[in-house]
Design an enzyme around this catalytic site. Structure first.
Site, PDB file in Angstrom:
ATOM      1  N   CYS A   1      -4.173  12.338  13.193  1.00 52.35           N
ATOM      2  CA  CYS A   1      -4.954  11.096  13.076  1.00 52.35           C
ATOM      3  C   CYS A   1      -4.760  10.382  14.415  1.00 52.35           C
ATOM      4  CB  CYS A   1      -4.448  10.251  11.907  1.00 52.35           C
ATOM      5  SG  CYS A   1      -2.885   9.479  12.228  1.00 52.35           S
TER       6      CYS A   1
ATOM      7  N   ASP B   1       5.083   0.217  11.940  1.00 53.34           N
ATOM      8  CA  ASP B   1       3.824  -0.352  11.445  1.00 53.34           C
ATOM      9  C   ASP B   1       3.635  -1.801  11.859  1.00 53.34           C
ATOM     10  OD1 ASP B   1       3.711   1.474   8.294  1.00 53.34           O
ATOM     11  OD2 ASP B   1       3.362   2.052  10.362  1.00 53.34           O
TER      12      ASP B   1
ATOM     13  N   ARG C   1      -4.355  10.927   5.053  1.00 55.78           N
ATOM     14  CA  ARG C   1      -3.344  11.977   5.100  1.00 55.78           C
ATOM     15  C   ARG C   1      -2.276  11.794   4.037  1.00 55.78           C
ATOM     16  NH1 ARG C   1       0.346  11.348   7.127  1.00 55.78           N
ATOM     17  NH2 ARG C   1       0.747  13.487   7.717  1.00 55.78           N
TER      18      ARG C   1
ATOM     19  N   ARG D   1       1.052  14.209  13.057  1.00 56.60           N
ATOM     20  CA  ARG D   1       1.344  14.005  11.627  1.00 56.60           C
ATOM     21  C   ARG D   1       1.526  15.332  10.875  1.00 56.60           C
ATOM     22  NH1 ARG D   1      -0.431   8.818  10.525  1.00 56.60           N
ATOM     23  NH2 ARG D   1       1.114   8.777   8.852  1.00 56.60           N
TER      24      ARG D   1
ATOM     25  N   LYS E   1       0.842  -1.210   0.000  1.00 51.30           N
ATOM     26  CA  LYS E   1       0.000   0.000   0.000  1.00 51.30           C
ATOM     27  C   LYS E   1       0.870   1.249   0.000  1.00 51.30           C
ATOM     28  CE  LYS E   1      -1.589   1.496   4.108  1.00 51.30           C
ATOM     29  NZ  LYS E   1      -1.239   2.885   4.444  1.00 51.30           N
ATOM     30  N   ASN E   2       1.935   1.233   0.813  1.00 46.99           N
ATOM     31  CA  ASN E   2       2.744   2.450   0.981  1.00 46.99           C
ATOM     32  C   ASN E   2       3.744   2.661  -0.143  1.00 46.99           C
ATOM     33  OD1 ASN E   2       1.266   3.010   3.190  1.00 46.99           O
ATOM     34  ND2 ASN E   2       2.809   2.416   4.684  1.00 46.99           N
TER      35      ASN E   2
ATOM     36  N   ARG F   1      -8.455  -0.329   5.218  1.00 45.96           N
ATOM     37  CA  ARG F   1      -7.628   0.726   4.594  1.00 45.96           C
ATOM     38  C   ARG F   1      -6.336   0.147   4.039  1.00 45.96           C
ATOM     39  NH1 ARG F   1      -6.908   6.131   7.901  1.00 45.96           N
ATOM     40  NH2 ARG F   1      -5.719   6.429   5.986  1.00 45.96           N
TER      41      ARG F   1
ATOM     42  N   ILE G   1       8.691   6.445  16.846  1.00 47.64           N
ATOM     43  CA  ILE G   1       8.331   7.218  15.646  1.00 47.64           C
ATOM     44  C   ILE G   1       7.096   8.089  15.865  1.00 47.64           C
ATOM     45  CG2 ILE G   1       7.757   7.050  13.180  1.00 47.64           C
ATOM     46  CD1 ILE G   1      10.595   6.047  13.855  1.00 47.64           C
TER      47      ILE G   1
END
Ligand code: EPZ
Length: 417
Positions: free
Chosen positions: A116, A306, A92, A121, A22-23, A398, A328
């Site tokens: 978020c 993540d 975002r 962010r 996804k990223n 998502r 992070i």
């Protein structure tokens, strides 16, 4: 609102495939705005965030054609270089269109993403970098307005802190700037390198992507290209934990083992057997004798933030005390309270969580708060005795494509209601 109903206590066995990252797909779709020609992207995961990004670039003026094996984008003209609040507030990563729009159209109007669940962010580093490339930036009515009517010019940009989408945004701005741009303290995530490979296929001149210093020679214009997105290392890591936490044996396919160095080393330290059984294939074998192992999230190649929530769920089943540090994001422990409702023993202390185990988890009604927190609740539910219902699974949709089908395919008792 959809929910998952999971009956835990079943060891998972079999083969589970990883989808496209996804990223990596998100910046790739934004990069297609940099050319009037067709960009063909393969292995784009059809998850909510991707649909949002496809909607956004269509509203900007691109034609997007989704078939079952590729997404074709053709941004012949930029009609409206804008990312409206309605879209940005749901994702975002919309700020990834900033760089391409200023580079291609000479201007952009992007809603400030706002915070978020996991943190504030901010995008200050993106904006500072664009200003150094010659863009005029001002913020009004919750929008970022960026202009570079005469085009952008190369500069040396040093990021105060490593930012993944900041690096990607500025790489996409710099490829059409006049002269050389050097990005120092760049993010080294595999998704940054994947984007650079797409841009190079489009005609960009980039060296050093994947390292801390990226050199870009601006070019007049970019052309179309074809590109296959890398496998999603976070989805693959989530499946490795699923095999371990249920005491089963899973083969995770279509992944990139070298992108998972830190999580694999950490899980081995906890007593889990993980071996590479073929190109793009990892086999994980759970163990009853799970040991606690402290973990700290770091920028790549460190342990990825993540996968922190998923790892915390695993540590609830491990013998001893595990200190989990989140370096992070400032608020990424929302899953801890929900895990505690299932019986986990977790104490939060600022940026660290102290997880004492092993604790028998029992099924409960829990609520997902953000994408990766919801993945950790699924993992805990797979290990828990009895039935768990997880509400607000739109969070998981998502970033995970058909996760309930993939898990059911290896024996999980999971259904969507
Ligand atoms: C990317 O977000 C990922 N999203 C995130 O994945 C991931 O968690 C994160 O990188 C860290 O690896 C995408 O790639 C679409 P950052 P990003 O800029 O780029 C601060 C998921 O679950 N910062 O690397 O937004 C920031 O607040 C998502 O798939 C500034 O201060 O993260 C954070 O503390 C969640 N100013 C730190 O830097 C800025 O201008 C790292 O953020 C930008 C960031």
């Amino acid at each position: 609102m959809d929910k998952f109903v999971i009956k835990g206590g079943v060891a998972l066995h079999g083969e589970i495939a990883t989808g496209g990252a996804k990223n990596s797909a998100l910046p790739a779709l934004a990069a297609a705005l940099l050319t009037a020609e067709t960009v063909t992207l393969r292995r784009i995961p059809q998850v909510r965030d991707i649909r949002t990004m496809q909607e956004l670039i269509e509203s900007i003026g691109a034609r997007v054609e989704v078939t079952n094996d590729a997404v074709r984008v053709e941004a012949r003209t930029i009609v409206s270089p804008e990312a409206p609040y309605e879209l940005v507030k749901t994702m975002r990563a919309s700020s990834l269109v900033l760089g391409p729009l200023v580079a291609r159209a000479g201007r952009a109007r992007v809603s400030l993403p706002g915070g978020c669940a996991i943190g504030a962010r901010p995008v200050d580093l993106h904006l500072a970098g664009l200003e150094q490339l010659g863009a005029r930036i001002h913020q009004v009515h919750g929008y970022i307005e960026a202009e570079a009517p005469g085009g952008l010019r190369g500069a040396t940009i040093h990021f105060d802190r490593v930012t993944v989408t900041g690096t990607e945004d500025l790489m996409m701005a710099a490829v059409l700037a006049r002269g050389e741009t050097v990005i120092e303290n760049a993010a080294r995530e595999p998704e940054v390198l994947d984007l650079a490979e797409l841009l190079i296929r489009m005609g960009a001149k980039i060296e050093g992507a994947g390292g801390s210093t990226i050199r870009i020679q601006g070019v007049e214009k970019l052309g179309g290209a074809e590109h296959t997105i890398i496998g999603d290392r976070i989805e693959a890591g989530t499946f490795l934990v699923a095999g371990a936490i249920t005491g089963g044996e899973l083969t995770v396919t279509d992944c990139v083992p070298e992108h998972l160095g830190a999580p694999i080393a950490k899980m081995r330290q906890a007593g889990i057997t993980i071996e590479q059984t073929g190109p793009g294939e990892l086999r994980v074998r759970g163990t009853r004798a799970l040991r606690s192992a402290d973990m700290t999230t770091e920028e790549y190649p460190g342990f990825p933030t993540d996968l922190q929530a998923q790892y915390m769920a695993l540590m609830t089943q491990a013998e001893g005390i595990a200190i989990v540090k989140e370096n992070i994001f400032e608020n990424r422990f929302m899953h801890a309270q929900e895990l505690a409702r299932m019986g986990a023993n977790i104490r939060l202390d600022g940026r660290q969580a102290i997880v004492a185990g092993p604790r028998d988890l029992s099924g409960a009604q829990v609520i997902a708060s953000d994408l990766r927190a919801s993945a950790s609740l699924v993992l805990a539910a797979l290990a828990a005795r009895g039935e768990t219902t997880i509400d607000r699974v739109y969070h998981i949709d998502r970033g995970y494509e058909k996760i309930e089908e993939k898990l059911a395919g290896v024996g999980a008792q999971i259904r969507r209601e």
